[in-house]
Scaffold this motif. Sequence first.
Motif, PDB file in Angstrom:
ATOM      1  N   GLN A  55      30.627  38.283 136.694  1.00 59.14           N
ATOM      2  CA  GLN A  55      29.832  38.163 137.920  1.00 59.14           C
ATOM      3  C   GLN A  55      29.198  36.782 138.044  1.00 59.14           C
ATOM      4  N   TYR A  60      25.300  38.041 143.358  1.00 58.14           N
ATOM      5  CA  TYR A  60      24.877  39.436 143.206  1.00 58.14           C
ATOM      6  C   TYR A  60      23.397  39.567 143.595  1.00 58.14           C
ATOM      7  N   HIS A  86      30.317  41.737 133.891  1.00 57.37           N
ATOM      8  CA  HIS A  86      30.104  43.011 134.598  1.00 57.37           C
ATOM      9  C   HIS A  86      30.652  44.127 133.712  1.00 57.37           C
ATOM     10  N   PRO A 123      23.743  40.653 131.553  1.00 62.74           N
ATOM     11  CA  PRO A 123      22.420  41.088 132.005  1.00 62.74           C
ATOM     12  C   PRO A 123      22.473  42.210 133.028  1.00 62.74           C
ATOM     13  N   LEU A 125      21.273  43.208 136.389  1.00 63.16           N
ATOM     14  CA  LEU A 125      20.800  42.394 137.508  1.00 63.16           C
ATOM     15  C   LEU A 125      20.048  43.224 138.542  1.00 63.16           C
ATOM     16  N   PHE A 140      22.249  49.754 132.564  1.00 63.73           N
ATOM     17  CA  PHE A 140      23.555  49.265 133.021  1.00 63.73           C
ATOM     18  C   PHE A 140      24.600  49.387 131.911  1.00 63.73           C
ATOM     19  N   HIS A 143      26.017  52.814 131.682  1.00 60.14           N
ATOM     20  CA  HIS A 143      26.992  53.050 132.756  1.00 60.14           C
ATOM     21  C   HIS A 143      28.350  52.454 132.365  1.00 60.14           C
ATOM     22  N   GLU A 144      28.347  51.211 131.897  1.00 61.44           N
ATOM     23  CA  GLU A 144      29.616  50.542 131.579  1.00 61.44           C
ATOM     24  C   GLU A 144      30.319  51.221 130.405  1.00 61.44           C
ATOM     25  N   LYS A 147      31.334  55.031 131.693  1.00 57.43           N
ATOM     26  CA  LYS A 147      32.345  55.060 132.755  1.00 57.43           C
ATOM     27  C   LYS A 147      33.647  54.389 132.314  1.00 57.43           C
ATOM     28  N   HIS A 148      33.545  53.222 131.706  1.00 56.80           N
ATOM     29  CA  HIS A 148      34.752  52.440 131.383  1.00 56.80           C
ATOM     30  C   HIS A 148      35.064  52.421 129.885  1.00 56.80           C
TER      31      HIS A 148
END
Length: 265
Positions: A55, A60, A86, A123, A125, A140, A143-144, A147-148
């Motif tokens: 990113q 952003y 990201h 970071p 953001l 965050f 989540h990453e 999810k991934h």
Amino acid sequence: MSPHSITAIAILILFAGSFYAVEVAGDYGSGTEPVELVSTVAEQREFDYFALALQWPPTYCSSSTKCCATSGCCRGEDNPSVFTIHGLWPDYNDGTWPSCCSGPAFDANEISTLQSVLDKYWPTLSCSKSSTCHNSKGVFWAHEWEKHGTCAAPVTGDETNYFLTTINLYFKYNVTEVLFEAGYVPSNSEQYPVGGIISAIENAFHTTPQLICLNGALEEVRLCFTKDFKFRDCVGASDCPDYVSLPEADTTRSTGQSLSGHETY
Ligand code: AMP
């Protein structure tokens, strides 16, 4: 730590027969959230390739008006002016990708030794918390990972290895350095040809990146890799106009508070 470890094989076997979600790339990435389909499968379909999504924080940050102590957009003089991570996303060749695969929930302890590197180069953001795969909200990184990272686990292994693999790729292929050296430096007045930005990355890495823009500004650069981390093309086109800006970080934006974790809007 090798990504192709026995642990990874064990995880792959463990995942067979699990539930997982598939996302459809209507609008890959920023902007519209993709449609999420939950599938029940006898065996997890192995993903085809990785996308390393980087990113440009000033772009952003321009889309958020909120400031809070945890937001990387609100560090004043220290607001990031380099591409930051990201995520590292496992993808399918048909433009869809798996998400929220079976695997352990995010555990902050697993990445505690990487905290300072993640704060700087991966970071958070946003001020709002990110959705996890367990109907809750979290940081965050949660989540990453959920999810991934859980879907990348057959190759990258556990949570620690997922973050380590991503950080290693980020440092190995320094997009910020490549663009700055080619003259694409942050500016609130210049407009840069997208073809030139792509060429700079092609000359450095011999691969074509995917570029994502927001309101005429470069927001993301994505580099794609085979599962043994050789460059390959990304699926999906860039969505930028012919000329884009690379805005400067707004160093006046800060919470003006100590890191109390208290949010101000
Ligand atoms: P992903 O699902 O990995 O594509 O991430 C998209 C979600 O994460 C969206 O809700 C974004 O607003 C949010 N997001 C993207 N980048 C960041 C960031 N650096 N910090 C916090 N949230 C982010």
